[in-house]
Structures are given as C-alpha cells and as structure tokens.
Scaffold this motif. Structure first.
Motif, short mmCIF file in Angstrom:
data_model
loop_
_atom_site.label_atom_id
_atom_site.label_comp_id
_atom_site.label_asym_id
_atom_site.label_seq_id
_atom_site.Cartn_x
_atom_site.Cartn_y
_atom_site.Cartn_z
N PRO A 70 0.83 -1.21 0.00
CA PRO A 70 0.00 0.00 0.00
C PRO A 70 0.86 1.26 0.00
N VAL A 71 0.47 2.24 -0.77
CA VAL A 71 1.13 3.56 -0.75
C VAL A 71 0.14 4.53 -0.11
N LEU A 72 0.53 5.09 1.00
CA LEU A 72 -0.32 6.05 1.72
C LEU A 72 0.06 7.45 1.27
N ALA A 73 -0.87 8.17 0.66
CA ALA A 73 -0.55 9.49 0.10
C ALA A 73 -1.77 10.40 0.13
N PHE A 74 -1.53 11.67 0.40
CA PHE A 74 -2.59 12.67 0.33
C PHE A 74 -1.97 14.05 0.08
N GLN A 75 -2.80 14.97 -0.40
CA GLN A 75 -2.35 16.33 -0.69
C GLN A 75 -2.91 17.29 0.35
N LYS A 76 -2.09 18.26 0.72
CA LYS A 76 -2.55 19.29 1.64
C LYS A 76 -1.71 20.55 1.42
N SER A 77 -2.41 21.64 1.13
CA SER A 77 -1.78 22.95 0.96
C SER A 77 -0.67 22.92 -0.09
N GLY A 78 -0.93 22.24 -1.20
CA GLY A 78 0.02 22.24 -2.29
C GLY A 78 1.18 21.27 -2.15
N LEU A 79 1.20 20.49 -1.07
CA LEU A 79 2.26 19.51 -0.88
C LEU A 79 1.66 18.10 -0.88
N ILE A 80 2.47 17.12 -1.29
CA ILE A 80 2.07 15.73 -1.26
C ILE A 80 2.82 15.04 -0.12
N TYR A 81 2.10 14.40 0.75
CA TYR A 81 2.68 13.65 1.86
C TYR A 81 2.47 12.17 1.55
N ALA A 82 3.55 11.39 1.56
CA ALA A 82 3.43 9.98 1.17
C ALA A 82 4.42 9.12 1.94
N THR A 99 -6.18 -4.42 9.18
CA THR A 99 -5.24 -5.38 9.78
C THR A 99 -3.79 -4.99 9.55
N VAL A 100 -3.54 -3.96 8.74
CA VAL A 100 -2.17 -3.53 8.45
C VAL A 100 -1.79 -2.43 9.44
N SER A 101 -1.07 -2.80 10.50
CA SER A 101 -0.75 -1.83 11.56
C SER A 101 0.14 -0.71 11.05
N GLY A 102 0.95 -0.99 10.03
CA GLY A 102 1.84 0.04 9.50
C GLY A 102 1.11 1.22 8.91
N LEU A 103 -0.15 1.02 8.48
CA LEU A 103 -0.92 2.13 7.90
C LEU A 103 -1.22 3.21 8.94
N SER A 104 -1.67 2.78 10.12
CA SER A 104 -1.97 3.77 11.16
C SER A 104 -0.70 4.46 11.65
N GLN A 105 0.41 3.70 11.73
CA GLN A 105 1.67 4.31 12.13
C GLN A 105 2.15 5.31 11.09
N GLY A 106 2.05 4.92 9.81
CA GLY A 106 2.46 5.83 8.74
C GLY A 106 1.61 7.07 8.68
#
Length: 465
Positions: A70-82, A99-106
C-alpha cells in the motif's frame, strides 16, 4: 527517506508477492500519475475506470516491478505527503486495511509532519527551511523505519540541541525514559498452534504450541520492580523450553529444566511460573514457551481425487469439545497449484459460505465465528479448470494430487494450554494503585490438513506390522 532494513524485511514478509520500491524519481513519477497530477487528460483504464473508485488515501502505484501497495498518500496545501507502510505478511490476497498496523503508524507520522510544516505554508523561505530540517527530525522520530515519536514539532531540529539527561545510577540501560502518571500494566498471552494432519494410518499427525507473553508497563521510577505469575489449570500441560527476557532479575531453575525434546513425566515443573523483573519502557516479550498439548484444536480430513476432467473434493472439520467455540475469524483456504483458473465449481457446504478468489485459483471457506452445535462442518464439491497461464500459481511440492487445506483462525480470551495471568497476583513495587489488564489469544500458524488420497510431506513415519 529510505530504510534499507525495512525494505529487506518487506521482501522477507511478502515473499513471492513482493514488489521492490523503485528509484526516488521513478516512484515520484508513478505516484503523480496515480494521483492524476500528470497525464490527467488521458483515460487510463487501470487508473480511471469507474470500477476503481478510491475511497481512502491508500493507493496501488503501478511501477516497472509491479503494483506497489500500500502507498499512503494525500495532498494538503500544495504539498504531497506519502509513505509506504510495511506489510508483515504476503500481499496476495491483499489483507484488509484495518489489519495492516503500518498504515496507522504511517498516517500518524505523516500527520505529524503536516502539523510541523503547516504553520509555515504562507512563508516560502520558512517552509523550505523546515523541509530541509526534516531529515534530522526523522532520524529521531523514525530512526530505523518504526515511528517512535510522531509529534515532530516537539523534536529538536539539530543534534547539537539535544541535551543528555542525567541518568539515575539505579536505572538499567533498557529503561530509556521515566514514565509519569498512573501505573498501568498490560499483559497479553499469545499462543500459536502449528499443525500437520494427514488422516493416514501410517503417518503420525503433528502439532506444536508456541507461546509468548507480551507486556507493556507504564510505571513511575527509574527501576520499578514488578512480579508476574503465569498459572495453569489443574492437569494442564506444563510449559517447556522457557526463554526469558534479560530484564527478568531471577527465576526458579526448575522452570528452565523442562524440554520438549524429552518425554513428559510427573517430575516436570508445572507452575506457578513467577517472573520478577524491571520492565523496559516499551512493549516487550517477557518470555517464550512451548507445550505438548494432547490434541489439536480442529481435527480435519481432506480428500481430493480425479474423476475424468474434474476434481472431487471433500473437507470435514471438527472442533474439539475442549476448545472455546467463539472465534474472531475462522476460515479454510483450499489452493489449487499447477493448474489453470477454476472454470466450473459445484459445491455444498453444511455451514458457512464458500468464496472464489479473484485469481480463481483459491477457494475460501468462511466458517465464521462459531461452529454449529454438532461442532462439525463439511464441504463437498467438484472443480474443473481452464487453460493454465503464467499468472497462475505453481508449487514444487503440490504436484499431482498432493494438496492441502490451510486453516486460519483466532480465538480471543483463550489459550490451548489454559495458561493465564491472575491479575490479582501481579505485584508492583511503586506508588499508586495500578491498573492491570490481562488478555490472551490462540492463533493458527501453518495449520495444514493434507489430502489423504495422495503423498504428502512428512516429518517422520511410524511403522505398523
């Protein structure tokens, strides 16, 4: 920021489903494409089809090596956080996001970075300076790829600013900080059961139980003393092969003498198992153990035979009457290797439901959270296959009719050995009334039922006259 050690762990956990992380420039280009920030005027079916509407910030990014997920990514104020969280299991079939604990940590780490950068978004020079400091901050917040502190704003941007706090001479090296607040102790006993069942007269079924006692102790003081006891029910199988954490200050030698390599006798120590220790600041495994339980939790029989161009399958499962009939989940997976996709399926189940996987090479029998009152369930069916392609799974062991059913289950508030922690027996030598939380669980691990009508890999055989 890349973490080579995490990438190696991902390759180990994901196995054949692992997709390597490409170079930074290639990943950025692929991510921008997936987020429709480039080539958005072109219709691309795998990205823009109506059947693939993304309702979360988790993406599958197509790269030369395959689909990176999984790639966790979102945009906010002109920047991409991933970020790319670690998934500690195979990626096919994809595990549920919860069930993927790394998602909440990321996500927590990315939101911490947002909170750190956002106040400066109107001042370009200040924001550039903060982004430049991120590398040093991430060394503190996430030194080896695991987030330790997601409050980025609370960290020092320069190592020169970090002051060494004077250490108490009584504080052991494994206690890195001093907790302030109400004392709390959380204990969880996790037992995993491995099993190989054959339903053959000349082959002995094998099963093994492995236990781990995980603790998290939030207690004030530089070196607080805690004593915890593990208890067994009357006539419960003794714990063996006990290995303790280095924070344990003393232990009865008799506890460590019992070995699973030797036959059980009445002289084997059977508890209580008392562990005095000075706990680390973080979660840790207090001890590990094995045990020789008399029966496996679920007995099974699997028969697969060829009838012309079809395979006829029969699966019978029985929950042992001593096992708690309350599952978080319970399912049987029936894979078909070295064959084409399932073209036709006719079946009958006495309980639960049967699903066909997306790649049409795996049957998933969802039994659910309880067995019926009879404690027995059955599945019968016939399967025919299409033409095999490169995308269909192969296996060097499961050739011909050699095949297996693999069980996946979790039983909360239960252990196969009966091992438990008496909350009232936990002693904490620290001020304040402690809050004690104890839990336990039984989880399947490599739980196989082999086709009794074909050869199967075995550990050893017993000869009969």
């Amino acid at each position: 920021r890349r973490y080579p050690t995490v990438e190696i762990r991902a390759e180990t956990f994901n196995g054949s489903t692992h997709v390597p992380v490409p170079s930074d420039s290639a990943f950025l280009k692929a991510l921008l494409f997936e987020l429709r920030l480039i080539d958005d005027h072109i219709f691309v079916e795998h990205r823009d089809t109506c059947s693939r509407i993304n309702h979360s910030s988790v993406y599958s990014v197509r790269t030369e090596g395959g689909d990176l997920w999984p790639v966790l990514a979102f945009q906010k104020s002109g920047l991409i956080y991933a970020c790319i969280p670690l998934v500690e299991e195979t990626l096919e079939p994809r595990p549920p996001l919860l069930t993927v604990s790394g998602l909440s940590q990321g996500l927590a780490l990315l939101l911490g970075i947002v909170d750190y950068i956002s106040p400066s978004r109107k001042n370009e020079a200040e924001m550039s300076a903060k982004i430049g400091q991120l590398r040093n901050l991430l060394i503190q917040a996430c030194p080896l790829g695991t987030p330790l502190n997601t409050n980025i704003r609370s960290l020092n941007s320069s190592f020169d600013d970090i002051q060494e706090t004077p250490a108490d001479e009584n504080q052991p090296a494994w206690r890195s900080n001093t907790y302030k607040g109400k004392p709390q102790v959380n204990v969880c006993i996790t037992e995993k059961v491995k099993c190989m069942q054959y339903d053959k007269r000349d082959v002995v079924d094998m099963w093994q139980v492995y236990g781990a006692v995980n603790c998290k102790c939030d207690i004030e003081g530089a070196a607080p003393n805690v004593t915890l006891s593990l208890n067994l029910p009357t006539n419960g199988p003794p714990l063996q092969d006990i290995v303790v954490h280095h924070c344990v200050t003393s232990v009865d030698p008799a506890m460590l003498m019992s070995s699973s390599a030797e036959p059980l006798d009445d002289s084997v120590y059977n508890g209580p198992y008392k562990f005095p220790f000075i706990p680390p600041s973080d979660s840790f495994n207090l001890c590990y153990y094995t045990s020789q339980v008399p029966v496996p939790p679920i007995l099974g029989c699997y028969q697969l035979i060829e009838e012309g161009s079809q395979l006829k399958i029969t699966v019978n499962l029985k929950l042992h009457e001593s096992i708690k009939n309350s599952f978080e989940y319970c399912e049987a997976r029936i894979p078909f290797f070295n064959r084409g996709p399932i073209a036709q399926l006719e079946y009958k189940v006495s309980y639960g439901q049967l699903d066909l996987s997306r790649e049409k090479s795996l049957l998933v029998w969802v039994i659910g959270q309880k067995f019926p009152k009879s404690l027995e369930v059955s599945l019968t069916g016939t399967v025919s296959f299409g033409t095999a392609g490169k995308e269909h799974p192969t296996d060097y062991v499961c050739t011909g009719n050699t095949a297996y059913v693999k069980l996946y289950f979790r039983i909360p508030d239960f252990t196969l050995t009966g091992c438990y922690v008496d909350q009232h027996s936990v002693q904490i030598f620290a001020p304040g009334k402690p809050k004690i939380t104890a839990s336990r669980e039984l989880i399947s691990s490599d739980y196989y039922i082999w086709n009794s009508k074909a050869p199967a890999p075995t550990t050893y055989k017993t000869l009969f006259d």
